[in-house]
Design a protein around this motif. Structure first.
Motif, PDB file in Angstrom:
ATOM      1  N   MET A   1      24.237  13.690   5.770  1.00  0.00           N
ATOM      2  CA  MET A   1      25.235  13.104   6.672  1.00  0.00           C
ATOM      3  C   MET A   1      26.506  12.712   5.924  1.00  0.00           C
ATOM      4  SD  MET A   1      23.005  10.913   9.440  1.00  0.00           S
ATOM      5  CE  MET A   1      21.977  10.043   8.286  1.00  0.00           C
ATOM      6  N   LEU A   2      26.347  12.184   4.723  1.00  0.00           N
ATOM      7  CA  LEU A   2      27.528  11.824   3.932  1.00  0.00           C
ATOM      8  C   LEU A   2      28.337  13.056   3.554  1.00  0.00           C
ATOM      9  CD1 LEU A   2      26.124   8.995   1.642  1.00  0.00           C
ATOM     10  CD2 LEU A   2      27.766   8.755   3.513  1.00  0.00           C
TER      11      LEU A   2
ATOM     12  N   LYS B   1      36.751  13.682   5.932  1.00  0.00           N
ATOM     13  CA  LYS B   1      37.056  13.201   7.284  1.00  0.00           C
ATOM     14  C   LYS B   1      37.392  11.714   7.319  1.00  0.00           C
ATOM     15  CE  LYS B   1      33.928  16.567   9.356  1.00  0.00           C
ATOM     16  NZ  LYS B   1      32.728  16.747  10.176  1.00  0.00           N
ATOM     17  N   LEU B   2      37.261  11.047   6.202  1.00  0.00           N
ATOM     18  CA  LEU B   2      37.412   9.592   6.207  1.00  0.00           C
ATOM     19  C   LEU B   2      38.812   9.142   6.606  1.00  0.00           C
ATOM     20  CD1 LEU B   2      35.288   8.575   3.096  1.00  0.00           C
ATOM     21  CD2 LEU B   2      34.641   8.588   5.504  1.00  0.00           C
ATOM     22  N   GLY B   3      39.829   9.859   6.190  1.00  0.00           N
ATOM     23  CA  GLY B   3      41.194   9.489   6.545  1.00  0.00           C
ATOM     24  C   GLY B   3      41.409   9.500   8.046  1.00  0.00           C
ATOM     25  N   LYS B   4      40.906  10.534   8.709  1.00  0.00           N
ATOM     26  CA  LYS B   4      41.027  10.623  10.166  1.00  0.00           C
ATOM     27  C   LYS B   4      40.239   9.509  10.849  1.00  0.00           C
ATOM     28  CE  LYS B   4      41.683  15.610  10.225  1.00  0.00           C
ATOM     29  NZ  LYS B   4      41.117  16.902  10.611  1.00  0.00           N
ATOM     30  N   GLN B   5      39.067   9.207  10.303  1.00  0.00           N
ATOM     31  CA  GLN B   5      38.251   8.148  10.894  1.00  0.00           C
ATOM     32  C   GLN B   5      38.917   6.786  10.735  1.00  0.00           C
ATOM     33  OE1 GLN B   5      34.510   8.784   8.951  1.00  0.00           O
ATOM     34  NE2 GLN B   5      33.899  10.370  10.380  1.00  0.00           N
ATOM     35  N   GLU B   6      39.550   6.566   9.582  1.00  0.00           N
ATOM     36  CA  GLU B   6      40.260   5.301   9.380  1.00  0.00           C
ATOM     37  C   GLU B   6      41.388   5.161  10.389  1.00  0.00           C
ATOM     38  OE1 GLU B   6      43.314   3.078   6.345  1.00  0.00           O
ATOM     39  OE2 GLU B   6      42.246   4.832   5.616  1.00  0.00           O
ATOM     40  N   VAL B   7      42.143   6.224  10.579  1.00  0.00           N
ATOM     41  CA  VAL B   7      43.254   6.200  11.538  1.00  0.00           C
ATOM     42  C   VAL B   7      42.723   5.921  12.943  1.00  0.00           C
ATOM     43  CG1 VAL B   7      45.034   7.632  12.635  1.00  0.00           C
ATOM     44  CG2 VAL B   7      44.760   7.670  10.151  1.00  0.00           C
ATOM     45  N   ALA B   8      41.638   6.602  13.322  1.00  0.00           N
ATOM     46  CA  ALA B   8      41.065   6.412  14.658  1.00  0.00           C
ATOM     47  C   ALA B   8      40.541   4.993  14.838  1.00  0.00           C
ATOM     48  CB  ALA B   8      39.942   7.429  14.893  1.00  0.00           C
ATOM     49  N   LEU B   9      39.859   4.467  13.833  1.00  0.00           N
ATOM     50  CA  LEU B   9      39.333   3.106  13.924  1.00  0.00           C
ATOM     51  C   LEU B   9      40.460   2.090  14.021  1.00  0.00           C
ATOM     52  CD1 LEU B   9      36.965   1.100  13.883  1.00  0.00           C
ATOM     53  CD2 LEU B   9      37.075   1.179  11.384  1.00  0.00           C
ATOM     54  N   THR B  10      41.469   2.254  13.190  1.00  0.00           N
ATOM     55  CA  THR B  10      42.611   1.336  13.213  1.00  0.00           C
ATOM     56  C   THR B  10      43.313   1.383  14.563  1.00  0.00           C
ATOM     57  OG1 THR B  10      42.887   1.582  10.830  1.00  0.00           O
ATOM     58  CG2 THR B  10      44.772   0.725  12.051  1.00  0.00           C
ATOM     59  N   ALA B  11      43.495   2.586  15.108  1.00  0.00           N
ATOM     60  CA  ALA B  11      44.140   2.726  16.420  1.00  0.00           C
ATOM     61  C   ALA B  11      43.293   2.068  17.508  1.00  0.00           C
ATOM     62  CB  ALA B  11      44.373   4.195  16.740  1.00  0.00           C
TER      63      ALA B  11
ATOM     64  N   ASP C   1       0.820  -1.217   0.000  1.00  0.00           N
ATOM     65  CA  ASP C   1       0.000   0.000   0.000  1.00  0.00           C
ATOM     66  C   ASP C   1       0.854   1.267   0.000  1.00  0.00           C
ATOM     67  OD1 ASP C   1       1.016  -0.283   2.544  1.00  0.00           O
ATOM     68  OD2 ASP C   1      -0.853   0.222   3.561  1.00  0.00           O
ATOM     69  N   TRP C   2       1.902   1.273  -0.820  1.00  0.00           N
ATOM     70  CA  TRP C   2       2.805   2.415  -0.910  1.00  0.00           C
ATOM     71  C   TRP C   2       2.007   3.649  -1.311  1.00  0.00           C
ATOM     72  CZ3 TRP C   2       8.091   2.584   0.025  1.00  0.00           C
ATOM     73  CH2 TRP C   2       8.747   3.755  -0.356  1.00  0.00           C
ATOM     74  N   GLY C   3       2.152   4.697  -0.533  1.00  0.00           N
ATOM     75  CA  GLY C   3       1.413   5.918  -0.814  1.00  0.00           C
ATOM     76  C   GLY C   3       2.280   7.144  -0.670  1.00  0.00           C
ATOM     77  N   SER C   4       1.625   8.289  -0.638  1.00  0.00           N
ATOM     78  CA  SER C   4       2.362   9.552  -0.604  1.00  0.00           C
ATOM     79  C   SER C   4       3.162   9.707   0.693  1.00  0.00           C
ATOM     80  CB  SER C   4       1.412  10.729  -0.800  1.00  0.00           C
ATOM     81  OG  SER C   4       0.457  10.769   0.243  1.00  0.00           O
ATOM     82  N   LEU C   5       2.651   9.208   1.822  1.00  0.00           N
ATOM     83  CA  LEU C   5       3.415   9.301   3.071  1.00  0.00           C
ATOM     84  C   LEU C   5       4.688   8.452   2.998  1.00  0.00           C
ATOM     85  CD1 LEU C   5       0.659   9.273   5.842  1.00  0.00           C
ATOM     86  CD2 LEU C   5       2.109  11.182   5.114  1.00  0.00           C
ATOM     87  N   HIS C   6       4.588   7.304   2.358  1.00  0.00           N
ATOM     88  CA  HIS C   6       5.786   6.484   2.166  1.00  0.00           C
ATOM     89  C   HIS C   6       6.803   7.235   1.304  1.00  0.00           C
ATOM     90  CE1 HIS C   6       2.841   3.259   3.133  1.00  0.00           C
ATOM     91  NE2 HIS C   6       3.892   2.737   3.776  1.00  0.00           N
ATOM     92  N   GLU C   7       6.297   7.854   0.251  1.00  0.00           N
ATOM     93  CA  GLU C   7       7.177   8.570  -0.673  1.00  0.00           C
ATOM     94  C   GLU C   7       7.885   9.725   0.032  1.00  0.00           C
ATOM     95  OE1 GLU C   7       9.023   8.409  -4.085  1.00  0.00           O
ATOM     96  OE2 GLU C   7       7.243   7.175  -3.851  1.00  0.00           O
ATOM     97  N   VAL C   8       7.142  10.465   0.850  1.00  0.00           N
ATOM     98  CA  VAL C   8       7.727  11.581   1.605  1.00  0.00           C
ATOM     99  C   VAL C   8       8.780  11.063   2.583  1.00  0.00           C
ATOM    100  CG1 VAL C   8       7.225  13.363   3.348  1.00  0.00           C
ATOM    101  CG2 VAL C   8       5.735  13.096   1.353  1.00  0.00           C
ATOM    102  N   SER C   9       8.456   9.983   3.266  1.00  0.00           N
ATOM    103  CA  SER C   9       9.396   9.391   4.232  1.00  0.00           C
ATOM    104  C   SER C   9      10.652   8.891   3.536  1.00  0.00           C
ATOM    105  CB  SER C   9       8.732   8.239   4.991  1.00  0.00           C
ATOM    106  OG  SER C   9       7.627   8.704   5.715  1.00  0.00           O
ATOM    107  N   TRP C  10      10.466   8.268   2.396  1.00  0.00           N
ATOM    108  CA  TRP C  10      11.609   7.735   1.632  1.00  0.00           C
ATOM    109  C   TRP C  10      12.518   8.875   1.178  1.00  0.00           C
ATOM    110  CZ3 TRP C  10      13.722   3.244   1.573  1.00  0.00           C
ATOM    111  CH2 TRP C  10      14.523   2.824   0.522  1.00  0.00           C
ATOM    112  N   ALA C  11      11.912   9.946   0.680  1.00  0.00           N
ATOM    113  CA  ALA C  11      12.691  11.108   0.243  1.00  0.00           C
ATOM    114  C   ALA C  11      13.420  11.725   1.432  1.00  0.00           C
ATOM    115  CB  ALA C  11      11.779  12.136  -0.426  1.00  0.00           C
ATOM    116  N   TRP C  12      12.734  11.829   2.581  1.00  0.00           N
ATOM    117  CA  TRP C  12      13.359  12.376   3.791  1.00  0.00           C
ATOM    118  C   TRP C  12      14.566  11.542   4.193  1.00  0.00           C
ATOM    119  CZ3 TRP C  12      14.188  10.132   8.538  1.00  0.00           C
ATOM    120  CH2 TRP C  12      14.625  10.986   9.552  1.00  0.00           C
ATOM    121  N   LEU C  13      14.419  10.228   4.172  1.00  0.00           N
ATOM    122  CA  LEU C  13      15.517   9.336   4.542  1.00  0.00           C
ATOM    123  C   LEU C  13      16.740   9.593   3.674  1.00  0.00           C
ATOM    124  CD1 LEU C  13      16.679   6.762   5.994  1.00  0.00           C
ATOM    125  CD2 LEU C  13      15.741   5.486   4.071  1.00  0.00           C
ATOM    126  N   TRP C  14      16.560   9.611   2.364  1.00  0.00           N
ATOM    127  CA  TRP C  14      17.697   9.763   1.465  1.00  0.00           C
ATOM    128  C   TRP C  14      18.281  11.170   1.504  1.00  0.00           C
ATOM    129  CZ3 TRP C  14      20.562   5.962   0.397  1.00  0.00           C
ATOM    130  CH2 TRP C  14      20.025   4.685   0.361  1.00  0.00           C
TER     131      TRP C  14
END
Length: 120
Positions: free
Chosen positions: A27-28, A34-44, A8-21
């Motif tokens: 966030m990305l 920052k990925l290089g610093k995060q890799e160093v921190a994770l490895t450490a 029953d995919w509807g407009s609320l699903h579509e809005v939620s899906w768009a919000w998620l992405w």
């Protein structure tokens, strides 16, 4: 796609899906550069773990996974040594995602298809 799985995919699903992405994109973008610093921190962090800490993490991963997905116990009904090996592979993959993201996408896609073949 998710749309094909929801009857029953509807407009609320579509809005939620768009919000998620939109939020994932935001966030990305915040992590760009920052990925290089995060890799160093994770490895450490991972290098600093002693055997007791590693075992605690391994046990917690499986405890939480089996609590969330009890059916997973049927597929991971193996020795503790084998489960620890699998957990160590997962941890290694987190570091490899920073170091070789394109290879990891291919590896994880292949692993996913393998599990689909197993019916998991």
């Amino acid at each position: 796609s998710l749309r094909s799985l929801v009857k029953d995919w509807g407009s609320l699903h579509e809005v939620s899906w768009a919000w998620l992405w939109e939020n994932i994109e935001r966030m990305l973008k915040q992590q760009m550069g920052k990925l290089g610093k995060q890799e160093v921190a994770l490895t450490a962090f991972l290098s600093s773990l002693d055997d007791n800490s590693k075992n605690t993490i391994r046990n917690e991963v499986y405890s939480k996974f089996f609590a969330m997905a009890p059916a997973g116990q049927e597929f991971l009904n193996q020795s503790k040594t084998r489960l620890y090996f699998i957990a160590d592979k997962w941890v290694g993959m987190t570091v490899d995602m920073y170091r070789e993201p394109q290879r990891m996408v291919q590896d994880l896609s292949a692993l996913g298809l393998l599990h689909v073949g197993y019916g998991i």
